[in-house]
Design an enzyme around this catalytic site. Structure first.
Site, PDB file in Angstrom:
ATOM      1  N   TYR A   1       0.814  -1.221   0.000  1.00 21.53           N
ATOM      2  CA  TYR A   1       0.000   0.000   0.000  1.00 21.53           C
ATOM      3  C   TYR A   1       0.851   1.276   0.000  1.00 21.53           C
ATOM      4  O   TYR A   1       0.311   2.377  -0.020  1.00 21.53           O
ATOM      5  CB  TYR A   1      -1.064  -0.005   1.103  1.00 21.53           C
ATOM      6  CG  TYR A   1      -0.611  -0.176   2.542  1.00 21.53           C
ATOM      7  CD1 TYR A   1       0.283   0.706   3.145  1.00 21.53           C
ATOM      8  CD2 TYR A   1      -1.149  -1.201   3.331  1.00 21.53           C
ATOM      9  CE1 TYR A   1       0.649   0.558   4.471  1.00 21.53           C
ATOM     10  CE2 TYR A   1      -0.789  -1.351   4.662  1.00 21.53           C
ATOM     11  CZ  TYR A   1       0.119  -0.462   5.233  1.00 21.53           C
ATOM     12  OH  TYR A   1       0.477  -0.604   6.545  1.00 21.53           O
ATOM     13  N   LYS A  51       5.291   4.400   4.803  1.00 20.08           N
ATOM     14  CA  LYS A  51       5.936   3.361   3.976  1.00 20.08           C
ATOM     15  C   LYS A  51       6.309   3.923   2.599  1.00 20.08           C
ATOM     16  O   LYS A  51       7.343   3.556   2.035  1.00 20.08           O
ATOM     17  CB  LYS A  51       5.007   2.157   3.809  1.00 20.08           C
ATOM     18  CG  LYS A  51       4.619   1.457   5.108  1.00 20.08           C
ATOM     19  CD  LYS A  51       5.724   0.623   5.680  1.00 20.08           C
ATOM     20  CE  LYS A  51       5.239  -0.293   6.797  1.00 20.08           C
ATOM     21  NZ  LYS A  51       6.331  -1.006   7.475  1.00 20.08           N
TER      22      LYS A  51
END
Ligand code: COA
Length: 290
Positions: A163, A178
């Protein structure tokens, strides 16, 4: 042929995929390396002969790995650390260098995550996750990267998530962090490529994890919904994810840098299904009068 919907009869640790002693003499730091995926990564490196140091906030989280290491004769140490504190990370890196020697491998695995609608997310909640994932990864990469640059090389592997580029509702903080780690990894990979330091990412989809079960799929129903959206029909085993990390940090991948390896059973390939395997379409033949 084996049934692809069943997890393979995997060896006891991901280490079995590399030659014995492949990490002998290496100093390896795995943040959050005493539990979950981190534990599996630590076990793999230790079984291959490395000295493995597992920093984490709580010593209880290191106990299982340190106990197993004692029993198996692995070289291992714990350290109490909050990766969000840059001064603490600097002191930790100095301690590693003086007690074990400069690090050869760093795995940035420590993470925090929970599902929270963006419009209700407090600044503290946002900061808690960004602090661990984005700041912590940079502080550790900087300090251990300096050691690797000075000693002639090393490998860094960052655990991200698919994601990071697809986005995911409910985890805006983690997805943003991330994505930042992905950009950081590619930037450091370019910056340090000529000086022997490789930086790569592993991006797992859903894998067996008590932490994720508690925070991301707390009910059987949600877990089943996620599982049924994976083309392979199952979650990854932790060993299957750890195996990619070991490979990326080993000499087998010494020309690989700036890469991100997706390990998600096909989940991020998209679910637009025009056809299901096994489904039959009858072909209508047009009659031609000519
Ligand atoms: N939903 C909404 N907000 C949450 C939350 C949740 N499940 N968990 C934490 N927060 C918020 C807290 O309310 C706090 O914000 P506030 O001060 O505005 O109330 C902020 O996040 C910090 O929480 P706190 O628990 O004080 O911070 P922490 O630094 O001790 O821990 C985490 C933050 C994310 C590390 C912690 O929730 C945690 O340990 N999670 C489990 C580990 C984990 O996530 N592993 C990865 C699994 S994929």
């Amino acid at each position: 042929m084996s049934d692809p919907s069943e997890p393979p009869a995997f060896p006891s640790t991901a280490a079995a995929l590399l030659p014995d002693g492949a990490m002998e003499g290496r100093v390896v730091v795995v943040t959050g390396g005493g539990t979950g995926l981190g534990l599996e990564i630590s076990r793999g490196f230790a079984a291959l002969g490395a000295s493995v140091i597992v920093p984490s906030r709580s010593p209880e989280n290191q106990a299982a790995f340190l106990e197993e290491a004692r029993a198996r004769g692995w070289k291992a140490a714990g350290y109490q650390l909050d990766v969000r504190e840059s001064a603490e990370v600097r002191r930790f890196a100095e301690w590693v260098a003086s007690e074990h020697g400069p690090a050869d491998v760093l795995v940035n695995n420590a993470a925090g995550n929970f599902v929270c609608p963006a419009e209700r997310m407090s600044a503290n909640a946002w900061r808690a996750v960004l602090g661990i994932v984005l700041d912590g990864t940079f502080y550790c990469s900087k300090e251990f990267g300096k050691q690797m640059l000075a000693s002639g090389g090393g490998a860094i592997c960052n655990i991200i998530a698919t994601y990071a580029w697809t986005g995911m509702a409910g985890v805006t903080h983690s997805a943003s962090a991330k994505a930042g780690v992905l950009a950081m990894s590619k930037s450091l990979a370019i910056e340090w490529a000529g000086r022997g330091v490789r930086v790569n990412c592993v991006a797992p989809g859903p894998f067996e994890s008590d932490g994720a079960k508690q925070n991301l799929w707390p009910s059987e129903e949600v877990e089943e919904r996620i599982r049924s959206s994976v083309p392979m029909g199952r979650f990854a085993g932790r060993e299957e994810v750890a195996a990619q990390v070991l490979w990326l940090c080993s000499d087998a991948s010494r020309y690989v840098t700036g890469a991100d390896i997706t390990i998600d059973g096909g989940l991020s390939l998209g679910s637009g299904k025009m056809w299901e395997p096994g489904e039959r379409f009858t072909r209508k033949r047009e009659r031609s009068d000519t």
